[in-house]
Design a protein around this motif. Sequence first.
Motif, PDB file in Angstrom:
ATOM      1  N   ALA A  55       0.842  -1.208   0.000  1.00 41.40           N
ATOM      2  CA  ALA A  55       0.000   0.000   0.000  1.00 41.40           C
ATOM      3  C   ALA A  55       0.875   1.254   0.000  1.00 41.40           C
ATOM      4  CB  ALA A  55      -0.937  -0.008   1.197  1.00 41.40           C
ATOM      5  N   ASP A  56       1.956   1.224   0.785  1.00 37.28           N
ATOM      6  CA  ASP A  56       2.875   2.365   0.801  1.00 37.28           C
ATOM      7  C   ASP A  56       3.520   2.554  -0.572  1.00 37.28           C
ATOM      8  OD1 ASP A  56       2.296   2.826   3.453  1.00 37.28           O
ATOM      9  OD2 ASP A  56       4.108   1.820   4.217  1.00 37.28           O
ATOM     10  N   THR A  57       3.946   1.455  -1.177  1.00 40.56           N
ATOM     11  CA  THR A  57       4.546   1.522  -2.507  1.00 40.56           C
ATOM     12  C   THR A  57       3.527   2.031  -3.518  1.00 40.56           C
ATOM     13  OG1 THR A  57       5.983  -0.346  -1.960  1.00 40.56           O
ATOM     14  CG2 THR A  57       5.726   0.179  -4.292  1.00 40.56           C
ATOM     15  N   LEU A  58       2.302   1.547  -3.406  1.00 39.21           N
ATOM     16  CA  LEU A  58       1.248   1.994  -4.307  1.00 39.21           C
ATOM     17  C   LEU A  58       0.978   3.486  -4.128  1.00 39.21           C
ATOM     18  CD1 LEU A  58      -0.820   1.136  -6.429  1.00 39.21           C
ATOM     19  CD2 LEU A  58      -2.404   0.652  -4.569  1.00 39.21           C
ATOM     20  N   THR A  59       0.970   3.947  -2.887  1.00 40.50           N
ATOM     21  CA  THR A  59       0.768   5.371  -2.620  1.00 40.50           C
ATOM     22  C   THR A  59       1.898   6.195  -3.228  1.00 40.50           C
ATOM     23  OG1 THR A  59      -0.371   4.815  -0.565  1.00 40.50           O
ATOM     24  CG2 THR A  59       0.421   7.067  -0.791  1.00 40.50           C
ATOM     25  N   LYS A  60       3.122   5.720  -3.080  1.00 41.15           N
ATOM     26  CA  LYS A  60       4.260   6.422  -3.677  1.00 41.15           C
ATOM     27  C   LYS A  60       4.147   6.451  -5.200  1.00 41.15           C
ATOM     28  CE  LYS A  60       7.519   5.402   0.031  1.00 41.15           C
ATOM     29  NZ  LYS A  60       8.696   4.610   0.422  1.00 41.15           N
ATOM     30  N   LYS A  61       3.747   5.338  -5.793  1.00 45.00           N
ATOM     31  CA  LYS A  61       3.598   5.277  -7.250  1.00 45.00           C
ATOM     32  C   LYS A  61       2.481   6.208  -7.718  1.00 45.00           C
ATOM     33  CE  LYS A  61       6.791   2.349  -8.194  1.00 45.00           C
ATOM     34  NZ  LYS A  61       7.980   2.766  -8.912  1.00 45.00           N
ATOM     35  N   ILE A  62       1.394   6.273  -6.954  1.00 38.46           N
ATOM     36  CA  ILE A  62       0.303   7.186  -7.305  1.00 38.46           C
ATOM     37  C   ILE A  62       0.797   8.628  -7.245  1.00 38.46           C
ATOM     38  CG2 ILE A  62      -1.904   8.110  -6.468  1.00 38.46           C
ATOM     39  CD1 ILE A  62      -2.670   5.225  -5.745  1.00 38.46           C
ATOM     40  N   ASP A  63       1.579   8.963  -6.211  1.00 41.84           N
ATOM     41  CA  ASP A  63       2.142  10.316  -6.114  1.00 41.84           C
ATOM     42  C   ASP A  63       3.070  10.605  -7.297  1.00 41.84           C
ATOM     43  OD1 ASP A  63       0.745  10.752  -3.784  1.00 41.84           O
ATOM     44  OD2 ASP A  63       2.460  10.327  -2.469  1.00 41.84           O
ATOM     45  N   GLU A  64       3.897   9.607  -7.673  1.00 42.93           N
ATOM     46  CA  GLU A  64       4.791   9.793  -8.819  1.00 42.93           C
ATOM     47  C   GLU A  64       3.992  10.027 -10.102  1.00 42.93           C
ATOM     48  OE1 GLU A  64       7.604   6.600  -9.281  1.00 42.93           O
ATOM     49  OE2 GLU A  64       8.270   6.759  -7.206  1.00 42.93           O
ATOM     50  N   VAL A  65       2.929   9.253 -10.279  1.00 40.75           N
ATOM     51  CA  VAL A  65       2.097   9.404 -11.475  1.00 40.75           C
ATOM     52  C   VAL A  65       1.436  10.783 -11.481  1.00 40.75           C
ATOM     53  CG1 VAL A  65      -0.026   8.572 -12.590  1.00 40.75           C
ATOM     54  CG2 VAL A  65       1.706   6.938 -11.851  1.00 40.75           C
ATOM     55  N   GLU A  66       0.978  11.244 -10.313  1.00 38.32           N
ATOM     56  CA  GLU A  66       0.375  12.580 -10.229  1.00 38.32           C
ATOM     57  C   GLU A  66       1.402  13.657 -10.586  1.00 38.32           C
ATOM     58  OE1 GLU A  66      -2.778  13.635  -9.748  1.00 38.32           O
ATOM     59  OE2 GLU A  66      -3.353  11.529  -9.847  1.00 38.32           O
ATOM     60  N   ASN A  67       2.632  13.504 -10.086  1.00 36.88           N
ATOM     61  CA  ASN A  67       3.684  14.478 -10.410  1.00 36.88           C
ATOM     62  C   ASN A  67       4.005  14.461 -11.906  1.00 36.88           C
ATOM     63  OD1 ASN A  67       3.931  15.367  -7.793  1.00 36.88           O
ATOM     64  ND2 ASN A  67       5.572  13.944  -7.288  1.00 36.88           N
ATOM     65  N   ILE A  68       4.073  13.269 -12.495  1.00 37.52           N
ATOM     66  CA  ILE A  68       4.334  13.167 -13.934  1.00 37.52           C
ATOM     67  C   ILE A  68       3.179  13.775 -14.710  1.00 37.52           C
ATOM     68  CG2 ILE A  68       4.551  11.522 -15.845  1.00 37.52           C
ATOM     69  CD1 ILE A  68       6.153   9.729 -13.909  1.00 37.52           C
ATOM     70  N   LYS A  69       1.964  13.533 -14.237  1.00 38.34           N
ATOM     71  CA  LYS A  69       0.787  14.105 -14.893  1.00 38.34           C
ATOM     72  C   LYS A  69       0.836  15.630 -14.845  1.00 38.34           C
ATOM     73  CE  LYS A  69      -4.250  13.970 -14.701  1.00 38.34           C
ATOM     74  NZ  LYS A  69      -5.420  13.466 -13.975  1.00 38.34           N
ATOM     75  N   LYS A  70       1.245  16.187 -13.695  1.00 42.21           N
ATOM     76  CA  LYS A  70       1.369  17.647 -13.586  1.00 42.21           C
ATOM     77  C   LYS A  70       2.428  18.168 -14.548  1.00 42.21           C
ATOM     78  CE  LYS A  70      -0.086  18.084  -8.784  1.00 42.21           C
ATOM     79  NZ  LYS A  70       0.346  18.365  -7.410  1.00 42.21           N
ATOM     80  N   ILE A  71       3.564  17.465 -14.621  1.00 38.30           N
ATOM     81  CA  ILE A  71       4.644  17.895 -15.519  1.00 38.30           C
ATOM     82  C   ILE A  71       4.174  17.855 -16.966  1.00 38.30           C
ATOM     83  CG2 ILE A  71       6.914  17.225 -16.422  1.00 38.30           C
ATOM     84  CD1 ILE A  71       7.602  16.327 -13.538  1.00 38.30           C
ATOM     85  N   ILE A  72       3.471  16.799 -17.337  1.00 36.09           N
ATOM     86  CA  ILE A  72       2.975  16.682 -18.709  1.00 36.09           C
ATOM     87  C   ILE A  72       1.938  17.757 -18.988  1.00 36.09           C
ATOM     88  CG2 ILE A  72       1.607  15.221 -20.257  1.00 36.09           C
ATOM     89  CD1 ILE A  72       3.106  12.831 -19.082  1.00 36.09           C
ATOM     90  N   ASN A  73       1.046  17.997 -18.027  1.00 32.56           N
ATOM     91  CA  ASN A  73       0.000  19.000 -18.236  1.00 32.56           C
ATOM     92  C   ASN A  73       0.555  20.414 -18.332  1.00 32.56           C
ATOM     93  OD1 ASN A  73      -2.164  17.274 -18.446  1.00 32.56           O
ATOM     94  ND2 ASN A  73      -2.605  17.300 -16.265  1.00 32.56           N
TER      95      ASN A  73
END
Length: 183
Positions: A55-73
């Motif tokens: 769950a912690d790893t999944l939370t970290k991956k979700i945060d990474e995806v959100e950061n990548i999404k922000k960078i792309i946007n």
Amino acid sequence: MYKNRTTFMLILSILAMVVSITTLILFFKIIANKNEHTSALSRSLVDKIAMKENADTLTKKIDEVENIKKIINEHFVDSTKIDSFIDYLEKLGISASTEVKVESFDTSKTEKNILSVTLSVNGTFSNVINTIKLLENSPYQIDVIRISLIEQPKSINKEIKTGNSASAGAPEWQSSVSFNVLT
């Protein structure tokens, strides 16, 4: 009597041994049951710890995806915030000591997610070119369609509206820049 006493002691010893062996077997079964219960709890605990780590790893991956999404946007203009993009273009001109006017902007009817923009840039030649360079290197996904440069007639008393008095005698240039940006 000696024989009765020996027999009695033998029976008592056998009985004590049977009780001792039965007690020992009972304790072994209790210990084995507790050991099995402890092993089950240990497995359950290990599974829960693994689930928490996942769950912690999944939370970290979700945060990474959100950061990548922000960078792309950041490379796209939000269609609800076109006015902030226009402000960005005008501030880009101010930072390059030029006057930038948005002549037109329109969403493409044939292609989705494209905003067509036409700018008018006024200033000295080097400042106009610098503004165009800043525009091309902006963080947005910009596709420049057309750039035209026109030298304006000299005016002795005319200064660029940015207040740069050193360029009062320099020839003023006007550029028209048309580009598409992804929304």
